[in-house]
Write an enzyme that holds these catalytic residues in place. Structure first.
Site, mmCIF file in Angstrom:
data_model
loop_
_atom_site.group_PDB
_atom_site.id
_atom_site.type_symbol
_atom_site.label_atom_id
_atom_site.label_comp_id
_atom_site.label_asym_id
_atom_site.label_seq_id
_atom_site.Cartn_x
_atom_site.Cartn_y
_atom_site.Cartn_z
ATOM 1 N N SER A 60 57.633 66.215 -89.870
ATOM 2 C CA SER A 60 58.120 65.104 -89.022
ATOM 3 C C SER A 60 58.382 63.718 -89.679
ATOM 4 O O SER A 60 57.460 63.168 -90.145
ATOM 5 C CB SER A 60 57.501 64.857 -87.653
ATOM 6 O OG SER A 60 57.179 66.080 -86.733
ATOM 7 N N HIS B 131 63.409 66.495 -87.505
ATOM 8 C CA HIS B 131 63.667 67.941 -88.001
ATOM 9 C C HIS B 131 64.912 68.200 -88.198
ATOM 10 O O HIS B 131 65.720 68.686 -87.006
ATOM 11 C CB HIS B 131 62.686 68.913 -87.527
ATOM 12 C CG HIS B 131 61.175 68.549 -87.656
ATOM 13 N ND1 HIS B 131 60.456 69.114 -88.480
ATOM 14 C CD2 HIS B 131 60.362 67.726 -87.088
ATOM 15 C CE1 HIS B 131 59.188 68.902 -88.658
ATOM 16 N NE2 HIS B 131 59.353 67.861 -87.772
ATOM 17 N N HIS C 238 57.633 74.917 -85.234
ATOM 18 C CA HIS C 238 56.264 74.980 -84.476
ATOM 19 C C HIS C 238 56.195 75.924 -83.496
ATOM 20 O O HIS C 238 56.987 75.984 -82.589
ATOM 21 C CB HIS C 238 56.030 73.321 -83.964
ATOM 22 C CG HIS C 238 56.499 72.380 -84.902
ATOM 23 N ND1 HIS C 238 57.671 71.862 -85.038
ATOM 24 C CD2 HIS C 238 55.611 71.613 -85.885
ATOM 25 C CE1 HIS C 238 57.699 70.793 -86.073
ATOM 26 N NE2 HIS C 238 56.435 70.522 -86.270
ATOM 27 N N TYR D 271 54.558 75.299 -80.911
ATOM 28 C CA TYR D 271 54.671 74.509 -79.675
ATOM 29 C C TYR D 271 56.205 74.729 -79.030
ATOM 30 O O TYR D 271 56.343 74.443 -77.858
ATOM 31 C CB TYR D 271 54.158 73.176 -79.578
ATOM 32 C CG TYR D 271 54.892 72.266 -80.289
ATOM 33 C CD1 TYR D 271 54.205 71.912 -81.600
ATOM 34 C CD2 TYR D 271 56.142 71.879 -80.221
ATOM 35 C CE1 TYR D 271 54.711 70.892 -82.416
ATOM 36 C CE2 TYR D 271 56.773 70.935 -81.005
ATOM 37 C CZ TYR D 271 56.005 70.342 -82.130
ATOM 38 O OH TYR D 271 56.890 69.393 -82.815
ATOM 39 N N GLU D 272 56.963 74.986 -80.165
ATOM 40 C CA GLU D 272 58.679 75.090 -79.779
ATOM 41 C C GLU D 272 58.712 76.394 -78.842
ATOM 42 O O GLU D 272 59.903 76.426 -78.296
ATOM 43 C CB GLU D 272 59.596 75.019 -80.771
ATOM 44 C CG GLU D 272 59.228 73.538 -81.779
ATOM 45 C CD GLU D 272 60.118 73.648 -82.913
ATOM 46 O OE1 GLU D 272 61.411 73.521 -82.712
ATOM 47 O OE2 GLU D 272 59.761 73.723 -83.984
ATOM 48 N N ALA E 204 52.913 65.292 -90.708
ATOM 49 C CA ALA E 204 52.635 64.203 -89.973
ATOM 50 C C ALA E 204 51.423 64.548 -89.153
ATOM 51 O O ALA E 204 51.392 65.479 -88.449
ATOM 52 C CB ALA E 204 53.637 63.747 -89.096
ATOM 53 N N MET F 102 49.889 69.952 -85.828
ATOM 54 C CA MET F 102 50.317 70.945 -84.972
ATOM 55 C C MET F 102 51.342 72.082 -85.734
ATOM 56 O O MET F 102 52.082 72.533 -85.404
ATOM 57 C CB MET F 102 51.208 70.387 -83.843
ATOM 58 C CG MET F 102 50.484 69.364 -82.812
ATOM 59 S SD MET F 102 51.687 68.691 -81.861
ATOM 60 C CE MET F 102 50.855 67.335 -81.362
ATOM 61 N N SER F 103 51.101 71.969 -87.251
ATOM 62 C CA SER F 103 51.613 72.863 -87.952
ATOM 63 C C SER F 103 51.087 73.223 -88.999
ATOM 64 O O SER F 103 49.777 73.472 -89.115
ATOM 65 C CB SER F 103 53.151 72.234 -88.379
ATOM 66 O OG SER F 103 52.620 70.900 -89.210
ATOM 67 N N ASN G 192 49.131 58.124 -87.278
ATOM 68 C CA ASN G 192 48.618 57.188 -86.290
ATOM 69 C C ASN G 192 47.020 57.684 -86.121
ATOM 70 O O ASN G 192 46.434 58.716 -86.933
ATOM 71 C CB ASN G 192 49.012 57.865 -84.891
ATOM 72 C CG ASN G 192 48.975 59.381 -84.833
ATOM 73 O OD1 ASN G 192 49.731 60.207 -85.492
ATOM 74 N ND2 ASN G 192 48.141 59.786 -84.008
ATOM 75 N N HIS H 130 55.580 60.160 -80.156
ATOM 76 C CA HIS H 130 56.184 60.793 -81.445
ATOM 77 C C HIS H 130 57.043 59.707 -81.897
ATOM 78 O O HIS H 130 57.278 59.863 -83.233
ATOM 79 C CB HIS H 130 57.048 61.908 -80.815
ATOM 80 C CG HIS H 130 57.831 62.658 -82.036
ATOM 81 N ND1 HIS H 130 57.026 63.321 -83.018
ATOM 82 C CD2 HIS H 130 59.017 62.942 -82.298
ATOM 83 C CE1 HIS H 130 57.817 64.029 -83.922
ATOM 84 N NE2 HIS H 130 58.988 63.754 -83.402
HETATM 85 O O1 LIG Z 1 55.893 68.963 -88.282
HETATM 86 P P1 LIG Z 1 54.711 68.041 -88.427
HETATM 87 O O2 LIG Z 1 53.388 68.674 -88.263
HETATM 88 O O3 LIG Z 1 54.907 66.961 -89.458
HETATM 89 O O4 LIG Z 1 54.880 67.176 -86.844
HETATM 90 C C1 LIG Z 1 53.792 66.610 -86.328
HETATM 91 C C2 LIG Z 1 53.439 67.546 -85.418
HETATM 92 C C3 LIG Z 1 54.328 67.444 -84.282
HETATM 93 O O5 LIG Z 1 55.496 68.219 -84.421
HETATM 94 C C4 LIG Z 1 54.607 65.723 -84.305
HETATM 95 C C5 LIG Z 1 53.969 65.064 -83.057
HETATM 96 O O6 LIG Z 1 54.376 63.853 -83.248
HETATM 97 O O7 LIG Z 1 54.237 65.488 -85.620
HETATM 98 N N1 LIG Z 2 47.847 67.380 -83.113
HETATM 99 C C1 LIG Z 2 48.240 65.985 -83.430
HETATM 100 N N2 LIG Z 2 49.344 66.084 -84.563
HETATM 101 C C2 LIG Z 2 49.864 64.987 -84.750
HETATM 102 N N3 LIG Z 2 51.071 64.790 -85.607
HETATM 103 C C3 LIG Z 2 51.066 63.434 -85.706
HETATM 104 N N4 LIG Z 2 49.956 62.860 -84.983
HETATM 105 C C4 LIG Z 2 49.240 63.896 -84.501
HETATM 106 C C5 LIG Z 2 48.027 63.700 -83.664
HETATM 107 O O1 LIG Z 2 47.463 62.791 -83.269
HETATM 108 N N5 LIG Z 2 47.941 64.925 -83.199
#
Ligand SMILES: O=P(O)(O)O[C@@H]1C[C@H](O)[C@@H](CO)O1
Ligand SMILES: Nc1nc2[nH]cnc2c(=O)[nH]1
Length: 269
Positions: free
Chosen positions: A27, A58, A80, A82-83, A110, A208-209, A232, A244
């Site tokens: 991200s 993305h 992802h 979650y999508e 991220a 989340m990935s 963060n 986000h």
């Molecule tokens: O695709 P990534 O893992 O870099 O993105 C992170 C996970 C979520 O998609 C998003 C949450 O803000 O950032």
């Molecule tokens: N699960 C999760 N994914 C993130 N991607 C960017 N920040 C976060 C977070 O605080 N938690």
């Protein structure tokens, strides 16, 4: 396998060079592909049976070209769980890139920091991961042509690539961190109680990935390097909500340093 082969056939018809390094851009990190020379862009929506990116930050395309002496294929946008994609759909790009010829995969993401010694803007080389997604992309019939039924995961993140990343960060005077990435499904950010749980489990960052892609890459015999952009502090550490926009903004803030690091690493592979 038919869908993968059709996607590979389409991509091969668009490419006149074989990539050896894959790059997944998380991200807000899509701009890392800007430094690829003589790029060929291929939109995910034009690739047979391929998913499309639906998350802000993305772009949704492959970028194939030269990065130093190597031919790389970069994913500007990933998929992802979650999508709403199945795990098989999430990891389809890994299997497609494997069949296109990659030997090494650099996965970026991220992530939120669980480790209070980290701060937003830090980069973290992933030592290992915890799969907290209650799912696994290899569940179901095994694709024997990619790898074994029960893959070894004792060194999922290649130690040689880990060292290269550390040395490159040192050369660039980057204060890089090292740690354990804990993958959760999202799309919710965690509760403070969940972050305390992850810390107890030994996680340094949450995301989340990455976990599904890395499992699939290891299964297929691809060497993996993972680097998180800490965007963060995880829930409950600071007395502020998570969003986000902050994630993408922090990724954008560190993108030049991250681009430089990736270029140096690719030059040493
Ligand atoms: O695709 P990534 O893992 O870099 O993105 C992170 C996970 C979520 O998609 C998003 C949450 O803000 O950032
Ligand atoms: N699960 C999760 N994914 C993130 N991607 C960017 N920040 C976060 C977070 O605080 N938690």
């Amino acid at each position: 396998m038919k869908n993968i082969n059709e996607a590979v056939g389409y991509l091969k018809s668009k490419l006149d060079k074989q990539p050896t390094i894959g790059l997944i851009l998380g991200s807000g990190l899509g701009d890392l592909a800007e430094q690829i020379e003589n790029p060929v862009m291929i939109s995910y929506k034009d690739i047979p049976h391929f998913p499309v990116s639906t998350v802000e930050g993305h772009k949704g395309q492959f970028v194939v070209g030269e990065l130093g002496k190597n031919i790389v294929i970069a994913m500007q946008g990933r998929f992802h769980y979650y999508e709403g994609y199945t795990m098989e759909e999430v990891v389809m790009p890994i299997r497609v890139m494997k069949k296109l010829g990659i030997k090494t995969l650099i996965v970026t993401n991220a992530a939120g920091s669980v480790n209070v010694d980290f701060e937003p803007g830090n980069l973290m080389i992933i030592e290992d991961h915890i799969n907290f997604m209650s799912n696994n992309p290899l569940i179901g019939p095994n694709y024997d042509e990619f790898g074994p039924r029960f893959p070894d995961m004792s060194s999922a993140y290649d130690k040689g690539l880990f060292q290269v990343a550390k040395e490159c960060a040192k050369d660039l005077d980057l204060d890089i961190k090292e740690g354990i990435y804990c993958g959760l499904t999202g799309p919710t950010y965690e509760t403070p109680a969940e972050i305390r749980m992850v810390r107890t489990l030994g996680g340094d960052a949450v995301g989340m990935s990455t976990v599904p892609e890395v499992i699939t890459a290891v299964h297929a015999g691809i060497k993996v390097l993972g680097i998180s952009c800490i965007t963060n502090m995880a829930a409950g550490i600071l007395d502020q909500p998570l969003n986000h926009d902050e994630v993408v903004e922090t990724s954008q803030r560190v993108k030049e340093a991250f681009k430089n690091l990736i270029k140096h690493i690719v030059d040493k592979i």
